[in-house]
Motif scaffolding. Structure first.
Motif, PDB file in Angstrom:
ATOM      1  N   GLN A  35       0.728  -1.288  -0.074  1.00 41.70           N
ATOM      2  CA  GLN A  35       0.025   0.017   0.038  1.00 41.70           C
ATOM      3  C   GLN A  35       1.176   1.124   0.076  1.00 41.70           C
ATOM      4  O   GLN A  35       1.957   1.439   0.754  1.00 41.70           O
ATOM      5  CB  GLN A  35      -0.931   0.076   1.332  1.00 41.70           C
ATOM      6  CG  GLN A  35      -2.032  -0.881   1.147  1.00 41.70           C
ATOM      7  CD  GLN A  35      -3.028  -0.753   2.478  1.00 41.70           C
ATOM      8  OE1 GLN A  35      -2.869   0.296   3.135  1.00 41.70           O
ATOM      9  NE2 GLN A  35      -3.799  -1.722   2.541  1.00 41.70           N
ATOM     10  N   ASP A  84       1.950  -9.942   7.427  1.00 45.46           N
ATOM     11  CA  ASP A  84       2.045  -9.776   8.744  1.00 45.46           C
ATOM     12  C   ASP A  84       2.151 -11.034   9.852  1.00 45.46           C
ATOM     13  O   ASP A  84       0.913 -11.337   9.858  1.00 45.46           O
ATOM     14  CB  ASP A  84       0.885  -8.500   9.113  1.00 45.46           C
ATOM     15  CG  ASP A  84       1.293  -7.923  10.741  1.00 45.46           C
ATOM     16  OD1 ASP A  84       2.299  -8.455  11.567  1.00 45.46           O
ATOM     17  OD2 ASP A  84       0.722  -6.613  10.941  1.00 45.46           O
ATOM     18  N   GLY A  92      -1.607 -11.882   8.249  1.00 48.14           N
ATOM     19  CA  GLY A  92      -2.342 -10.762   7.685  1.00 48.14           C
ATOM     20  C   GLY A  92      -1.894 -10.265   6.239  1.00 48.14           C
ATOM     21  O   GLY A  92      -0.688 -10.203   6.392  1.00 48.14           O
ATOM     22  N   PHE A  93      -2.731  -9.897   5.537  1.00 44.65           N
ATOM     23  CA  PHE A  93      -2.003  -9.240   4.222  1.00 44.65           C
ATOM     24  C   PHE A  93      -2.631  -7.977   3.712  1.00 44.65           C
ATOM     25  O   PHE A  93      -2.531  -7.574   2.714  1.00 44.65           O
ATOM     26  CB  PHE A  93      -2.334 -10.299   3.015  1.00 44.65           C
ATOM     27  CG  PHE A  93      -1.790 -11.633   3.367  1.00 44.65           C
ATOM     28  CD1 PHE A  93      -0.441 -11.840   3.432  1.00 44.65           C
ATOM     29  CD2 PHE A  93      -2.497 -12.922   3.649  1.00 44.65           C
ATOM     30  CE1 PHE A  93       0.134 -13.245   3.428  1.00 44.65           C
ATOM     31  CE2 PHE A  93      -2.179 -14.038   4.018  1.00 44.65           C
ATOM     32  CZ  PHE A  93      -0.751 -14.312   3.752  1.00 44.65           C
ATOM     33  N   SER A  94      -3.256  -7.172   4.903  1.00 43.11           N
ATOM     34  CA  SER A  94      -3.927  -5.936   4.524  1.00 43.11           C
ATOM     35  C   SER A  94      -2.671  -4.944   4.103  1.00 43.11           C
ATOM     36  O   SER A  94      -3.074  -3.671   3.697  1.00 43.11           O
ATOM     37  CB  SER A  94      -4.480  -5.584   5.823  1.00 43.11           C
ATOM     38  OG  SER A  94      -3.655  -5.480   6.953  1.00 43.11           O
ATOM     39  N   ALA A  95      -1.427  -4.947   4.333  1.00 52.04           N
ATOM     40  CA  ALA A  95      -0.260  -4.169   3.826  1.00 52.04           C
ATOM     41  C   ALA A  95      -0.187  -4.202   2.449  1.00 52.04           C
ATOM     42  O   ALA A  95       0.305  -3.200   1.758  1.00 52.04           O
ATOM     43  CB  ALA A  95       0.799  -4.214   4.663  1.00 52.04           C
ATOM     44  N   ALA A  98      -3.723  -2.850  -2.871  1.00 49.70           N
ATOM     45  CA  ALA A  98      -5.013  -3.490  -3.800  1.00 49.70           C
ATOM     46  C   ALA A  98      -4.714  -4.116  -4.878  1.00 49.70           C
ATOM     47  O   ALA A  98      -3.914  -3.621  -5.814  1.00 49.70           O
ATOM     48  CB  ALA A  98      -6.269  -2.104  -3.994  1.00 49.70           C
TER      49      ALA A  98
END
Length: 144
Positions: A35, A84, A92-95, A98
């Protein structure tokens, strides 16, 4: 951008059993757009990868780049480099960027690197099977 560079004798990537990309002596690059990554960061990473001296010279020292040896590169997208793992057991892969941004930056990275060495790629977002013969092994993690 994050990347894992693996010095290889050869590497290939298949999707649904079909060979879609390969390289001979050179680099297998696993790349992940994060991101907020910019085109300037993509350019910087491509230059850093092309100039990274991890190939042996005539004296056996890691003193040559993929460009110096006349090598090639196989670039494969891998959003899991954004993992993460600080808490819990499930990363977690929110970083990660998109998907639309990730694909654009991944393709731009491959294009920028192709200014230095021949490049083949995997397929963004596909379930890929990657095979390689690690040379060394030499594996380097980069982030810009």
């Amino acid at each position: 951008m994050r990347a894992v560079l693996q010095r290889v004798s050869e590497a290939q990537v298949k999707v649904d059993g079909a060979l879609i990309g390969q390289c001979g002596p050179g680099l297998l690059l696993l790349v992940c757009a994060m991101q907020g990554d910019t085109e300037a960061q993509v350019e910087k990473l491509a230059q850093k990868v092309a100039k990274c001296r991890i190939f042996q010279d005539e004296n056996g020292k890691m003193n040559q780049s993929v460009v110096d040896i006349g090598g090639s590169a196989l670039v494969v997208s891998q959003f899991t480099l954004a993992a993460d793992t600080r808490s819990g057991n499930r990363p977690g892969f929110s970083a990660a960027a998109a998907p639309e941004d990730g694909k654009r930056l991944y393709e731009l990275f491959a294009h920028k690197l192709a200014a230095f060495v021949p490049v083949q790629t995997g397929e963004f977002g596909a379930d890929m099977k990657v095979a390689l013969i690690n040379d060394g092994p030499v594996t380097i993690w980069m982030e810009v």
